[in-house]
Design a protein around this motif. Structure first.
Motif, PDB file in Angstrom:
ATOM      1  N   GLY A 117       2.793  -2.110 -10.160  1.00 14.37           N
ATOM      2  CA  GLY A 117       2.849  -0.661 -10.063  1.00 14.37           C
ATOM      3  C   GLY A 117       1.816  -0.148  -9.085  1.00 14.37           C
ATOM      4  N   ARG A 118       2.183   0.850  -8.300  1.00 11.05           N
ATOM      5  CA  ARG A 118       1.286   1.398  -7.279  1.00 11.05           C
ATOM      6  C   ARG A 118       1.226   2.923  -7.374  1.00 11.05           C
ATOM      7  NH1 ARG A 118       1.402  -2.505  -2.997  1.00 11.05           N
ATOM      8  NH2 ARG A 118       1.439  -4.544  -4.031  1.00 11.05           N
ATOM      9  N   LEU A 119       0.040   3.461  -7.074  1.00 12.13           N
ATOM     10  CA  LEU A 119      -0.126   4.900  -6.914  1.00 12.13           C
ATOM     11  C   LEU A 119      -0.093   5.283  -5.442  1.00 12.13           C
ATOM     12  CD1 LEU A 119      -3.041   5.598  -9.430  1.00 12.13           C
ATOM     13  CD2 LEU A 119      -0.583   5.456  -9.866  1.00 12.13           C
ATOM     14  N   GLY A 120      -0.368   4.293  -4.581  1.00  8.25           N
ATOM     15  CA  GLY A 120      -0.374   4.540  -3.151  1.00  8.25           C
ATOM     16  C   GLY A 120      -0.638   3.257  -2.393  1.00  8.25           C
ATOM     17  N   GLU A 121      -0.335   3.273  -1.116  1.00  9.46           N
ATOM     18  CA  GLU A 121      -0.587   2.140  -0.238  1.00  9.46           C
ATOM     19  C   GLU A 121      -0.912   2.660   1.154  1.00  9.46           C
ATOM     20  OE1 GLU A 121       2.249  -1.394  -0.613  1.00  9.46           O
ATOM     21  OE2 GLU A 121       3.403   0.238  -1.535  1.00  9.46           O
ATOM     22  N   ALA A 122      -1.721   1.898   1.875  1.00 12.06           N
ATOM     23  CA  ALA A 122      -2.036   2.238   3.258  1.00 12.06           C
ATOM     24  C   ALA A 122      -1.830   0.998   4.113  1.00 12.06           C
ATOM     25  CB  ALA A 122      -3.476   2.730   3.381  1.00 12.06           C
ATOM     26  N   TRP A 123      -0.909   1.079   5.057  1.00 15.79           N
ATOM     27  CA  TRP A 123      -0.628  -0.022   5.959  1.00 15.79           C
ATOM     28  C   TRP A 123      -1.258   0.267   7.321  1.00 15.79           C
ATOM     29  CZ3 TRP A 123       2.075  -4.367   4.385  1.00 15.79           C
ATOM     30  CH2 TRP A 123       2.687  -4.277   3.127  1.00 15.79           C
ATOM     31  N   TYR A 124      -1.655  -0.791   7.994  1.00 12.26           N
ATOM     32  CA  TYR A 124      -2.243  -0.655   9.322  1.00 12.26           C
ATOM     33  C   TYR A 124      -1.276   0.078  10.242  1.00 12.26           C
ATOM     34  CZ  TYR A 124      -4.198  -2.012  13.865  1.00 12.26           C
ATOM     35  OH  TYR A 124      -4.721  -2.005  15.135  1.00 12.26           O
ATOM     36  N   VAL A 129       1.838   5.428   1.773  1.00 15.31           N
ATOM     37  CA  VAL A 129       2.761   5.661   0.665  1.00 15.31           C
ATOM     38  C   VAL A 129       1.983   6.301  -0.484  1.00 15.31           C
ATOM     39  CG1 VAL A 129       4.547   4.627  -0.784  1.00 15.31           C
ATOM     40  CG2 VAL A 129       3.914   3.521   1.374  1.00 15.31           C
ATOM     41  N   LEU A 130       2.544   7.351  -1.087  1.00 17.13           N
ATOM     42  CA  LEU A 130       1.838   8.094  -2.128  1.00 17.13           C
ATOM     43  C   LEU A 130       2.760   8.406  -3.303  1.00 17.13           C
ATOM     44  CD1 LEU A 130       0.108  10.684   0.227  1.00 17.13           C
ATOM     45  CD2 LEU A 130      -1.046   8.777  -0.918  1.00 17.13           C
ATOM     46  N   SER A 131       2.164   8.483  -4.483  1.00 21.63           N
ATOM     47  CA  SER A 131       2.853   8.961  -5.680  1.00 21.63           C
ATOM     48  C   SER A 131       2.585  10.456  -5.823  1.00 21.63           C
ATOM     49  CB  SER A 131       2.334   8.213  -6.913  1.00 21.63           C
ATOM     50  OG  SER A 131       2.538   8.968  -8.094  1.00 21.63           O
ATOM     51  N   VAL A 148      -5.889  10.317  -4.746  1.00 24.41           N
ATOM     52  CA  VAL A 148      -5.132   9.229  -4.138  1.00 24.41           C
ATOM     53  C   VAL A 148      -4.950   9.438  -2.634  1.00 24.41           C
ATOM     54  CG1 VAL A 148      -2.866  10.242  -4.652  1.00 24.41           C
ATOM     55  CG2 VAL A 148      -3.079   7.766  -4.379  1.00 24.41           C
ATOM     56  N   VAL A 149      -4.859  10.680  -2.181  1.00 28.57           N
ATOM     57  CA  VAL A 149      -4.712  10.923  -0.745  1.00 28.57           C
ATOM     58  C   VAL A 149      -5.977  10.496  -0.006  1.00 28.57           C
ATOM     59  CG1 VAL A 149      -4.266  12.638   1.050  1.00 28.57           C
ATOM     60  CG2 VAL A 149      -3.143  12.847  -1.184  1.00 28.57           C
ATOM     61  N   HIS A 151      -8.183   8.397  -1.012  1.00 33.93           N
ATOM     62  CA  HIS A 151      -8.307   6.938  -1.133  1.00 33.93           C
ATOM     63  C   HIS A 151      -7.509   6.226  -0.038  1.00 33.93           C
ATOM     64  CE1 HIS A 151      -8.944   3.254  -3.682  1.00 33.93           C
ATOM     65  NE2 HIS A 151      -7.970   2.832  -2.876  1.00 33.93           N
ATOM     66  N   GLU A 152      -6.241   6.574   0.103  1.00 34.82           N
ATOM     67  CA  GLU A 152      -5.392   5.847   1.051  1.00 34.82           C
ATOM     68  C   GLU A 152      -5.744   6.166   2.500  1.00 34.82           C
ATOM     69  OE1 GLU A 152      -3.865   3.461  -0.065  1.00 34.82           O
ATOM     70  OE2 GLU A 152      -3.795   4.014  -2.191  1.00 34.82           O
ATOM     71  N   PHE A 153      -6.128   7.395   2.773  1.00 33.98           N
ATOM     72  CA  PHE A 153      -6.491   7.710   4.156  1.00 33.98           C
ATOM     73  C   PHE A 153      -7.908   7.246   4.496  1.00 33.98           C
ATOM     74  CE2 PHE A 153      -2.628  10.149   3.947  1.00 33.98           C
ATOM     75  CZ  PHE A 153      -2.126  10.005   5.238  1.00 33.98           C
ATOM     76  N   ALA A 154      -8.743   7.004   3.494  1.00 36.47           N
ATOM     77  CA  ALA A 154     -10.013   6.324   3.759  1.00 36.47           C
ATOM     78  C   ALA A 154      -9.736   4.906   4.261  1.00 36.47           C
ATOM     79  CB  ALA A 154     -10.875   6.293   2.498  1.00 36.47           C
ATOM     80  N   HIS A 155      -8.732   4.253   3.689  1.00 37.74           N
ATOM     81  CA  HIS A 155      -8.338   2.935   4.199  1.00 37.74           C
ATOM     82  C   HIS A 155      -7.897   3.032   5.658  1.00 37.74           C
ATOM     83  CE1 HIS A 155      -8.832   0.700   0.567  1.00 37.74           C
ATOM     84  NE2 HIS A 155      -7.783   1.190  -0.072  1.00 37.74           N
ATOM     85  N   GLN A 156      -7.202   4.100   6.001  1.00 39.76           N
ATOM     86  CA  GLN A 156      -6.774   4.259   7.389  1.00 39.76           C
ATOM     87  C   GLN A 156      -7.971   4.421   8.325  1.00 39.76           C
ATOM     88  OE1 GLN A 156      -3.906   3.766   8.633  1.00 39.76           O
ATOM     89  NE2 GLN A 156      -2.686   3.647   6.760  1.00 39.76           N
ATOM     90  N   LEU A 157      -8.964   5.190   7.919  1.00 45.22           N
ATOM     91  CA  LEU A 157     -10.180   5.312   8.722  1.00 45.22           C
ATOM     92  C   LEU A 157     -10.892   3.968   8.817  1.00 45.22           C
ATOM     93  CD1 LEU A 157     -11.564   8.710   7.366  1.00 45.22           C
ATOM     94  CD2 LEU A 157     -10.406   8.312   9.545  1.00 45.22           C
TER      95      LEU A 157
END
Length: 251
Positions: A117-124, A129-131, A148-149, A151-157
């Motif tokens: 189960g996922r709440l979100g994902e960040a791909w290179y 992807v967000l819930s 969650v937003v 969190h995932e966009f911190a991965h993008q940075l």
């Protein structure tokens, strides 16, 4: 062409309907200075126009989805010049937590495939992807501890300087980069020890799983529980405040 398109986007007034969405789903905007409030709205206009917003799992996308998520994205980079996450073309939104395939690599080259189960994902270079249910919980709860937003966009940075998130985003100064390379791993190890002993922390124990997750979870705390983070983890707070400079944006 991009400059021309953005100029055309910004020539339009910020929609009144979007102001209503901000009132409900971006209450943080009330505390911004006049200059940063204008920059936030201009950034939202560009992000909404430039991204491919796609509903998944039967979700039909509307302006509330776009504006609510774009507001959090813009919030993160208010001090960054002309930052619109240009590497990310698509934002995929599920109605709630979703199931995704995952792989775990073990010693000896063994790969275990499973669904989780996922709440979100960040791909290179995207997509992100967000819930939507978890996005709403983050932006509407005045006592929210997670986002969650962010969190995932911190991965993008984090992935700006390589295809793998490692907890080390692009740092502007050599001095800050040196402090980052010292403080972040030490704090990451400290969080692991606290979590093993069952001690509470404003930084969620999910951050003890890797340096990348430590950066993402700490970023959530920086925006959602700033005072607690500064009290419990002053060195981590100083690093993130130097990176995001969000306090400068507030009144």
């Amino acid at each position: 062409m991009r400059r021309f398109r953005r100029k055309r986007i910004l020539s339009r007034p910020f929609p009144t309907e979007w102001e209503v969405i901000l009132q409900h789903n971006a209450r943080f905007s009330v505390a911004l200075s006049e200059e940063m409030s204008l920059k936030l709205r201009r950034s939202i206009q560009i992000l909404v126009a430039e991204k491919n917003w796609e509903g998944c799992g039967g979700l039909r996308i509307n302006d509330e989805h776009r504006v609510s998520i774009a507001a959090q994205m813009a919030r993160m980079v208010l001090h960054f010049p002309n930052e619109y996450f240009s590497d990310i073309q698509s934002v995929l939104i599920y109605p709630a937590a979703y199931i995704a395939a995952s792989q775990d690599r073990l010693a000896g080259g063994v790969v275990i495939e499973s669904n989780s189960g996922r709440l979100g994902e960040a791909w290179y270079r995207g997509p992100v992807v967000l819930s939507w249910a978890d996005v709403l919980q983050s932006v509407r709860d005045p006592h929210a501890e997670r986002n969650v937003v962010i969190h995932e966009f911190a991965h993008q940075l984090d992935m700006r300087n390589g295809s793998i998130a490692d907890g080390f985003p692009v740092i502007e100064s050599a001095e800050t980069a040196t402090r980052w390379s010292q403080i972040l791993p030490e704090s990451f190890a400290e969080l692991g020890q606290l979590c093993q002993r069952g001690f509470p922390s404003v930084i969620d124990c999910y951050g003890a799983s890797s340096l990348a997750e430590f950066f993402a979870v700490s970023s959530e705390s920086y925006f959602e529980q700033s005072e607690k983070l500064q009290h419990q983890w002053p060195l981590v707070f100083e690093l993130l405040d130097d990176f995001y400079r969000y306090k400068v944006a507030s009144v």
